[in-house]
Write a protein that holds these residues in place. Structure first.
Motif, mmCIF file in Angstrom:
data_model
loop_
_atom_site.group_PDB
_atom_site.id
_atom_site.type_symbol
_atom_site.label_atom_id
_atom_site.label_comp_id
_atom_site.label_asym_id
_atom_site.label_seq_id
_atom_site.Cartn_x
_atom_site.Cartn_y
_atom_site.Cartn_z
ATOM 1 N N ILE A 263 0.821 -1.272 0.034
ATOM 2 C CA ILE A 263 -0.073 0.044 -0.105
ATOM 3 C C ILE A 263 0.957 1.273 -0.072
ATOM 4 C CG2 ILE A 263 -1.713 1.341 1.257
ATOM 5 C CD1 ILE A 263 -2.699 -1.142 2.285
ATOM 6 N N TYR A 264 0.669 2.035 -0.927
ATOM 7 C CA TYR A 264 1.501 3.291 -0.986
ATOM 8 C C TYR A 264 0.520 4.382 -1.368
ATOM 9 C CZ TYR A 264 5.029 6.603 -2.600
ATOM 10 O OH TYR A 264 5.730 7.865 -2.771
ATOM 11 N N PRO A 265 0.710 5.737 -0.747
ATOM 12 C CA PRO A 265 1.754 5.645 0.714
ATOM 13 C C PRO A 265 1.506 4.876 1.906
ATOM 14 C CG PRO A 265 0.194 7.633 0.676
ATOM 15 C CD PRO A 265 0.279 6.906 -0.600
ATOM 16 N N SER A 266 2.366 4.427 2.542
ATOM 17 C CA SER A 266 2.176 3.318 3.610
ATOM 18 C C SER A 266 1.788 4.174 4.995
ATOM 19 C CB SER A 266 3.281 2.448 3.942
ATOM 20 O OG SER A 266 4.538 3.388 4.186
ATOM 21 N N SER A 267 2.323 5.410 5.147
ATOM 22 C CA SER A 267 2.009 6.264 6.251
ATOM 23 C C SER A 267 0.664 6.874 6.154
ATOM 24 C CB SER A 267 3.067 6.937 6.689
ATOM 25 O OG SER A 267 3.038 8.107 5.776
ATOM 26 N N ASP A 272 3.322 12.538 3.083
ATOM 27 C CA ASP A 272 3.499 11.407 2.169
ATOM 28 C C ASP A 272 2.350 11.308 1.023
ATOM 29 O OD1 ASP A 272 5.736 10.590 3.542
ATOM 30 O OD2 ASP A 272 4.948 9.088 4.764
ATOM 31 N N PHE A 273 1.164 11.552 1.493
ATOM 32 C CA PHE A 273 0.077 11.573 0.558
ATOM 33 C C PHE A 273 0.491 12.586 -0.645
ATOM 34 C CE2 PHE A 273 -3.872 13.352 -1.056
ATOM 35 C CZ PHE A 273 -4.506 12.082 -1.278
ATOM 36 N N ASN A 274 0.856 13.840 -0.299
ATOM 37 C CA ASN A 274 0.817 14.681 -1.187
ATOM 38 C C ASN A 274 2.142 14.345 -2.259
ATOM 39 O OD1 ASN A 274 -1.149 16.170 -0.531
ATOM 40 N ND2 ASN A 274 -0.011 17.532 0.873
ATOM 41 N N ARG A 275 3.257 13.602 -1.612
ATOM 42 C CA ARG A 275 4.461 13.148 -2.325
ATOM 43 C C ARG A 275 4.218 12.114 -3.146
ATOM 44 N NH1 ARG A 275 7.830 14.480 2.436
ATOM 45 N NH2 ARG A 275 7.515 12.297 3.240
ATOM 46 N N ALA A 276 3.009 11.387 -3.175
ATOM 47 C CA ALA A 276 2.498 10.400 -3.821
ATOM 48 C C ALA A 276 1.853 10.771 -5.173
ATOM 49 C CB ALA A 276 1.841 9.253 -3.128
ATOM 50 N N ASP A 277 1.932 12.178 -5.336
ATOM 51 C CA ASP A 277 1.224 12.826 -6.466
ATOM 52 C C ASP A 277 -0.337 12.561 -6.455
ATOM 53 O OD1 ASP A 277 1.029 14.123 -8.945
ATOM 54 O OD2 ASP A 277 1.224 12.283 -10.125
ATOM 55 N N ASN A 278 -0.933 12.701 -5.242
ATOM 56 C CA ASN A 278 -2.304 12.413 -4.925
ATOM 57 C C ASN A 278 -2.872 11.233 -5.304
ATOM 58 O OD1 ASN A 278 -1.736 15.284 -4.844
ATOM 59 N ND2 ASN A 278 -2.574 15.974 -6.593
#
Length: 363
Positions: A263-267, A272-278
């Motif tokens: 599962i990504y983002p895992s945290s 982390d959510f924003n770094r995962a490009d939404n």
């Protein structure tokens, strides 16, 4: 008059109708609240257990979703009303053996249509709709015999109200909601009941007069009738045995062996959510059925006009992505709930996936 015919104790115990009612309530309520049991007793997927050919006529769907004009609970209540009014009436006037043949004929018609259209018919409607024409014939005979007494019977009005609901209201609502094979199944069940009523109309008339004490006895229960009544008791016993095996964890053929491998983002942090490009990505260990999935996305934030919306996209059969329209801001909260997943062998993944990102705002 009609109430006396349907419910008077001296006319015998209506085994089949009450067994059908009990089995329907037992299976429908269990499967409604637990989709895993739907795959044991019925379901719309492939047949996992041989008894599903029978027990699926007693289930009415789950709380997750439904198709047709009625919710599963409303459909259950309507079918039970028909069974415990028109069904009881039919069992009285037809006798156990003919009543059983009518039920069996309805099931065979449903199975035949299921084979022709490659669908799985479920629910009690495909059986109880066959009771309508026979019951209507009984009401006509009673009206001709003593209309004044029939008019004073409240059960007569309940029975008369059921016919337009079955043959008009539900048919129209289902057609407005889109054609479904159940429409055809219910229609053919009614035609089967009509043929049955015409075939045995003289027997029904004679037995009706006997049951109301107007003529000498018509041949009552024979050995076959008694055997059918006794054998019907095995149905709820069998259902309870299956439930015991379910609870013990012995029935697992319907359970998927799939696992979540990433599962990504895992945290759950906003960063982390924003770094995962939404995007939220979930990867499974085996191929999944990409058509079957229920989702719920809950957003809380200060600006209710600028909510976050997500779109579910399968990038391949093992990878599900949820693509959101913007990033999370400080103080916003996002929860994701996924259920109803199935693998490519049509086995259920029954664990609900719950993901949370951000923090709830404090009022």
């Amino acid at each position: 008059m009609l109430s006396e015919l349907t419910y008077k104790k001296r006319l015998g115990f209506p085994f089949l109708s009450l067994i059908l009612a009990y089995s329907t309530i037992l299976i429908s309520l269990i499967t409604y609240f637990n989709p895993q049991y739907l795959d044991i007793f019925g379901g719309q997927g492939s047949v996992t257990y041989s008894w599903q050919y029978l027990t699926r006529y007693f289930e009415h769907g789950t709380a997750l979703s439904y198709t047709g004009a009625l919710s599963p609970i409303l459909e259950l209540l309507l079918n039970l009303l028909i069974l415990l009014s028109l069904g009881l009436m039919c069992e009285r006037v037809l006798g156990t053996k003919r009543y059983f043949i009518l039920i069996l004929g309805s099931v065979l018609v449903s199975e035949l249509l299921g084979l022709i259209f490659s669908v799985r018919v479920s629910g009690l409607a495909s059986i109880v709709w066959a009771f309508g024409p026979v019951s209507l014939l009984v009401l006509i005979y009673l009206f001709k015999g003593d209309r004044r007494k029939l008019i004073r019977d409240p059960l007569a009005y309940i029975s008369l109200a059921i016919f337009p609901v079955m043959w008009l209201v539900l048919t129209v609502l289902n057609l407005l909601g889109g054609w479904h094979i159940n429409n055809l199944v219910n229609l053919l069940a009614s035609l089967l009941g009509l043929g049955f009523a015409l075939l045995f109309k003289h027997y029904i008339y004679a037995r009706l007069n006997y049951l109301l004490g107007l003529t000498s006895p018509v041949k009552d229960k024979d050995k076959v009738d008694k055997l059918i009544s006794i054998a019907s008791l095995g149905l709820p016993i069998f259902i309870i045995v299956v439930l015991i095996f379910c609870i013990s964890g012995s029935l697992t053929d319907h359970v998927s062996t799939v696992n979540i491998v990433e599962i990504y983002p895992s945290s759950g942090s906003i960063e982390d959510f924003n770094r995962a490009d939404n995007r939220v990505m979930i990867r499974f260990s085996e191929d999944m059925d990409t058509e079957k999935l229920y989702s719920h996305i809950d957003y809380k934030g200060q600006d209710e006009k600028d909510t976050i919306e997500g779109e579910l996209v399968w990038t391949d059969e093992k990878t599900l992505e949820i693509v959101f329209n913007r990033q999370l801001k400080s103080g916003e909260y996002l929860s994701i709930s996924l259920s109803g997943l199935r693998d490519n062998l049509d086995r259920g993944y029954y664990r609900e996936i719950e993901l949370e990102y951000g923090q709830e705002t404090n009022d």
